[in-house]
Design a protein around this motif. Structure first.
Motif, mmCIF file in Angstrom:
data_model
loop_
_atom_site.group_PDB
_atom_site.id
_atom_site.type_symbol
_atom_site.label_atom_id
_atom_site.label_comp_id
_atom_site.label_asym_id
_atom_site.label_seq_id
_atom_site.Cartn_x
_atom_site.Cartn_y
_atom_site.Cartn_z
ATOM 1 N N GLY A 344 0.810 -1.203 0.000
ATOM 2 C CA GLY A 344 0.000 0.000 0.000
ATOM 3 C C GLY A 344 0.842 1.251 0.000
ATOM 4 N N PRO A 345 0.220 2.427 -0.169
ATOM 5 C CA PRO A 345 0.945 3.694 -0.180
ATOM 6 C C PRO A 345 1.378 4.092 1.232
ATOM 7 C CG PRO A 345 -1.399 4.119 -0.260
ATOM 8 C CD PRO A 345 -1.244 2.620 -0.328
ATOM 9 N N LEU A 346 2.228 5.112 1.303
ATOM 10 C CA LEU A 346 2.613 5.625 2.613
ATOM 11 C C LEU A 346 1.398 6.088 3.407
ATOM 12 C CD1 LEU A 346 5.763 7.803 1.778
ATOM 13 C CD2 LEU A 346 5.702 5.622 2.992
ATOM 14 N N LEU A 347 0.482 6.755 2.730
ATOM 15 C CA LEU A 347 -0.682 7.339 3.392
ATOM 16 C C LEU A 347 -1.930 7.032 2.563
ATOM 17 C CD1 LEU A 347 -1.944 9.141 5.575
ATOM 18 C CD2 LEU A 347 -1.243 11.142 4.237
ATOM 19 N N ARG A 348 -2.795 6.184 3.106
ATOM 20 C CA ARG A 348 -4.034 5.824 2.419
ATOM 21 C C ARG A 348 -5.194 6.581 3.065
ATOM 22 N NH1 ARG A 348 -5.314 1.373 -0.512
ATOM 23 N NH2 ARG A 348 -3.528 0.210 0.313
ATOM 24 N N LEU A 349 -5.964 7.285 2.237
ATOM 25 C CA LEU A 349 -7.100 8.071 2.707
ATOM 26 C C LEU A 349 -8.381 7.479 2.140
ATOM 27 C CD1 LEU A 349 -5.567 11.601 1.973
ATOM 28 C CD2 LEU A 349 -5.449 10.304 4.115
ATOM 29 N N SER A 350 -9.293 7.104 3.016
ATOM 30 C CA SER A 350 -10.567 6.525 2.586
ATOM 31 C C SER A 350 -11.727 7.336 3.151
ATOM 32 C CB SER A 350 -10.676 5.070 3.066
ATOM 33 O OG SER A 350 -9.617 4.279 2.572
ATOM 34 N N HIS A 351 -12.863 7.252 2.454
ATOM 35 C CA HIS A 351 -14.052 8.018 2.804
ATOM 36 C C HIS A 351 -13.727 9.519 2.791
ATOM 37 C CE1 HIS A 351 -18.160 8.295 4.084
ATOM 38 N NE2 HIS A 351 -17.860 8.976 5.189
ATOM 39 N N VAL A 352 -13.157 9.951 1.657
ATOM 40 C CA VAL A 352 -12.766 11.353 1.504
ATOM 41 C C VAL A 352 -13.693 12.114 0.559
ATOM 42 C CG1 VAL A 352 -10.339 10.979 2.040
ATOM 43 C CG2 VAL A 352 -11.123 10.732 -0.318
ATOM 44 N N THR A 353 -14.479 11.375 -0.213
ATOM 45 C CA THR A 353 -15.433 11.993 -1.137
ATOM 46 C C THR A 353 -16.812 11.411 -0.865
ATOM 47 O OG1 THR A 353 -14.869 10.317 -2.789
ATOM 48 C CG2 THR A 353 -13.708 12.409 -2.925
ATOM 49 N N PRO A 354 -17.878 12.014 -1.398
ATOM 50 C CA PRO A 354 -19.229 11.490 -1.138
ATOM 51 C C PRO A 354 -19.303 9.992 -1.393
ATOM 52 C CG PRO A 354 -19.367 13.580 -2.267
ATOM 53 C CD PRO A 354 -17.906 13.228 -2.213
ATOM 54 N N PRO A 355 -19.997 9.266 -0.534
ATOM 55 C CA PRO A 355 -19.982 7.799 -0.586
ATOM 56 C C PRO A 355 -20.393 7.254 -1.929
ATOM 57 C CG PRO A 355 -21.060 8.582 1.398
ATOM 58 C CD PRO A 355 -20.832 9.780 0.522
ATOM 59 N N ASP A 356 -19.659 6.217 -2.342
ATOM 60 C CA ASP A 356 -20.074 5.434 -3.498
ATOM 61 C C ASP A 356 -20.270 4.010 -3.018
ATOM 62 O OD1 ASP A 356 -17.540 4.343 -3.204
ATOM 63 O OD2 ASP A 356 -16.664 5.625 -4.749
ATOM 64 N N SER A 357 -20.389 3.077 -3.944
ATOM 65 C CA SER A 357 -20.699 1.702 -3.549
ATOM 66 C C SER A 357 -19.599 1.098 -2.681
ATOM 67 C CB SER A 357 -20.916 0.839 -4.789
ATOM 68 O OG SER A 357 -19.752 0.862 -5.616
ATOM 69 N N ASP A 358 -18.351 1.539 -2.863
ATOM 70 C CA ASP A 358 -17.251 0.980 -2.085
ATOM 71 C C ASP A 358 -17.213 1.516 -0.664
ATOM 72 O OD1 ASP A 358 -16.386 -0.541 -4.190
ATOM 73 O OD2 ASP A 358 -15.067 1.032 -4.967
ATOM 74 N N GLU A 359 -17.907 2.621 -0.409
ATOM 75 C CA GLU A 359 -17.875 3.235 0.908
ATOM 76 C C GLU A 359 -19.248 3.276 1.553
ATOM 77 O OE1 GLU A 359 -14.204 6.323 0.741
ATOM 78 O OE2 GLU A 359 -16.034 6.967 -0.281
ATOM 79 N N ALA A 360 -20.105 2.325 1.157
ATOM 80 C CA ALA A 360 -21.486 2.347 1.621
ATOM 81 C C ALA A 360 -21.580 2.221 3.137
ATOM 82 C CB ALA A 360 -22.271 1.212 0.963
ATOM 83 N N THR A 361 -20.650 1.491 3.742
ATOM 84 C CA THR A 361 -20.720 1.308 5.191
ATOM 85 C C THR A 361 -20.427 2.593 5.939
ATOM 86 O OG1 THR A 361 -18.417 0.594 5.226
ATOM 87 C CG2 THR A 361 -20.080 -1.128 5.046
ATOM 88 N N ASP A 362 -19.803 3.572 5.289
ATOM 89 C CA ASP A 362 -19.488 4.839 5.930
ATOM 90 C C ASP A 362 -20.457 5.950 5.530
ATOM 91 O OD1 ASP A 362 -16.990 3.959 7.181
ATOM 92 O OD2 ASP A 362 -16.316 3.739 5.120
ATOM 93 N N ALA A 363 -21.587 5.575 4.922
ATOM 94 C CA ALA A 363 -22.450 6.580 4.305
ATOM 95 C C ALA A 363 -22.957 7.621 5.296
ATOM 96 C CB ALA A 363 -23.640 5.877 3.640
ATOM 97 N N GLY A 364 -23.170 7.232 6.555
ATOM 98 C CA GLY A 364 -23.698 8.189 7.515
ATOM 99 C C GLY A 364 -22.645 8.948 8.287
ATOM 100 N N ALA A 365 -21.375 8.697 8.007
ATOM 101 C CA ALA A 365 -20.289 9.309 8.782
ATOM 102 C C ALA A 365 -19.710 10.502 8.026
ATOM 103 C CB ALA A 365 -19.193 8.285 9.038
ATOM 104 N N PRO A 366 -19.185 11.507 8.760
ATOM 105 C CA PRO A 366 -18.559 12.650 8.081
ATOM 106 C C PRO A 366 -17.362 12.208 7.245
ATOM 107 C CG PRO A 366 -18.933 13.102 10.415
ATOM 108 C CD PRO A 366 -19.185 11.645 10.220
ATOM 109 N N LEU A 367 -17.131 12.952 6.164
ATOM 110 C CA LEU A 367 -15.985 12.658 5.314
ATOM 111 C C LEU A 367 -14.681 13.005 6.028
ATOM 112 C CD1 LEU A 367 -17.271 14.055 1.906
ATOM 113 C CD2 LEU A 367 -17.257 11.681 2.675
ATOM 114 N N LEU A 368 -13.618 12.374 5.572
ATOM 115 C CA LEU A 368 -12.301 12.612 6.150
ATOM 116 C C LEU A 368 -11.843 14.032 5.888
ATOM 117 C CD1 LEU A 368 -9.255 10.259 6.052
ATOM 118 C CD2 LEU A 368 -8.978 12.589 5.230
#
Length: 476
Positions: A344-368
């Motif tokens: 993986g990269p040095l720094l991986r950022l997830s849930h940084v943009t409006p949720p799509d199908s890959d981030e459905a579990t984070d749909a109700g949480a604020p973005l990073l």
């Protein structure tokens, strides 16, 4: 009547001749033993330093080689410890014991001598040097190899829970078996110089508050309990997977780690779903997080501030963040992980943009959200994922990166495609992320963040250069 053909006779004669030659040659090998006092074995070391060990337990085994540099067999008539009641023990050429007789080494060959120890308790939790001498007697001449070990008593804790506010002083090292738990509502404060050694499979779980108060030159250490070398040149200190790691649960609050090192883990530090808060759930200041099989920091939907901290050496990338609110000021991110391909990269950022199908579990949480200032991101593989921060709440300001990119609204006044000149030499197993005096990172930090990083770096160097990353330039 038995009849021999001429050809059968010659075949038999040749076979007997060959067997005779073989027997004679083997007899020469077995019997041609030098008796000259000048013909002595040589040793790969004259002092076997076994380093720091815990008392009252079996410790790692160390070894050295004994060479016969001569063209005849040498017979070592005696190998023994000088002390009759030695705490050390040996294995010589596959035989275990404390003394051996008539050990032969063939010409231009060698044998291994393995040494282990069970050191007695010394009663004061301070390192005590123990030594003995191995005597090798050959052709009437005795030569010596010194063996030393530094034994330290240790407080052993088994599935231990901190249920009320507790302070641990640096008066003794502590060895953790199974688990160390800080209960909800309890605070564990750890003083400068305190060392915590975690056994295989052990972990620490913080449900309340953890405060580590290390100082320059006297860090708090969280590490595995294995000492010595895996092989000749590779120390266990470089190895991941020795213990599980630190886990901060959803109830953890106001944790702060200063001048603290966490190494040799499977999972590094995990901060899990505390929810974003006005005050950071975890603050890291002048810390070193390194040598993890996965990530050295994995955080999800929480608030973390990190100042002048090193994130390095991890099989799945140094840092992984999902949602949450983060601040990294004057940090060093690097990865030359030694024991597997880096995934993986040095720094991986997830849930940084409006949720799509890959981030459905984070749909109700604020973005990073993340602010990254005065940092160095340089190592094997890519620096960040995603590399395009358009539409995110992430800014990277005045940072040095390996990639050849361009500044924009999210990468602000950065230094692209420049080598920070770390002291790291991977092939020599040196992983030192201080920068050299001629580094392009020297003097390039954006002013105004100095108080946040403290007046000295992890190694105690005064912060006077205004450099990027966690450390001042190295001064020999």
């Amino acid at each position: 009547m038995i009849r021999f053909s001429l050809s059968s006779f010659f075949r038999a004669a040749l076979l007997l001749t060959g067997l005779a030659i073989l027997c004679v040659s083997q007899s020469c090998i077995e019997d041609d033993i030098t008796t000259s006092p000048a013909d002595q074995p040589e040793f790969s070391t004259d002092t076997l330093k076994m380093g720091a060990m815990f008392t009252d337990v079996d410790n790692p085994t160390f070894s050295f080689r004994v060479y016969n540099r001569h063209d005849k067999v040498i017979n070592i008539s005696s190998i023994r410890f000088r002390s009759e009641n030695s705490v050390f023990r040996m294995n010589v050429d596959g035989l275990a014991g404390k003394s051996f007789n008539n050990i032969e080494i063939r010409p231009n060959d060698s044998i291994y001598v393995f040494v282990a120890a069970t050191l007695p308790p010394n009663g004061n939790f301070k390192p005590t040097l123990t030594s003995d001498v191995i005597e090798f007697t050959t052709n009437g001449v005795t030569r010596e190899v010194v063996v030393t070990a530094e034994g330290t008593d240790v407080e052993r804790l088994y599935a231990h829970t901190i249920s009320a506010d507790t302070r641990w002083e640096a008066d003794r090292p502590r060895q953790i078996f199974d688990s160390l738990i800080v209960a909800p509502g309890a605070t564990l404060t750890i003083d400068p110089g305190t060392r915590l050694y975690f056994h295989d499979g052990a972990y620490m779980n913080v449900h309340g508050t953890l405060i580590t108060q290390g100082e320059p030159g006297r860090p708090v250490e969280f590490t595995g309990d294995r000492t010595g070398n895996v092989v000749t040149d590779i120390s266990f200190d470089l190895m991941s997977r020795q213990w599980e790691g630190l886990y901060f649960s959803s109830t953890a609050r106001n944790c702060r780690m200063e001048y603290t090192e966490v190494r040799n883990t499977w999972t590094g530090l995990t901060v899990d779903s505390t929810g974003t808060t006005s005050d950071p759930v975890l603050t890291l200041a002048n810390c070193r997080l390194r040598n993890a099989a996965y990530n050295v920091l994995n955080a999800s939907h929480t608030t973390i501030h990190a100042y002048a901290t090193e994130f390095a050496e991890a099989g799945y990338g140094a840092v992984s963040l999902t949602g949450g609110d983060y601040r990294f000021i004057g940090c060093t991110f690097s990865n030359y992980y030694l024991f597997s391909a880096i995934m993986g990269p040095l720094l991986r950022l997830s849930h940084v943009t409006p949720p799509d199908s890959d981030e459905a579990t984070d749909a109700g949480a604020p973005l990073l959200r993340a602010e990254i200032v005065n940092c160095i991101l340089y190592g094997s593989g890519s620096e960040m994922q995603p590399g395009d921060l358009t539409g995110t709440q992430v800014t990277v300001t005045r940072c040095l990166l390996r990639s050849n990119g361009e500044n924009d609204d999210h990468f602000i006044d950065c230094f692209w495609d420049q080598d920070p000149l770390f002291l790291t030499v991977r092939n020599d197993y040196i992983f030192d992320y201080r920068i050299q005096p001629e580094s392009p990172a020297v003097g390039q930090a954006l002013p105004g963040f100095e108080p946040l990083c403290g007046d000295r770096d992890f190694y105690g160097a005064p912060r006077t250069s205004g450099s990027l990353g966690a450390y001042e330039p190295f001064q020999p």
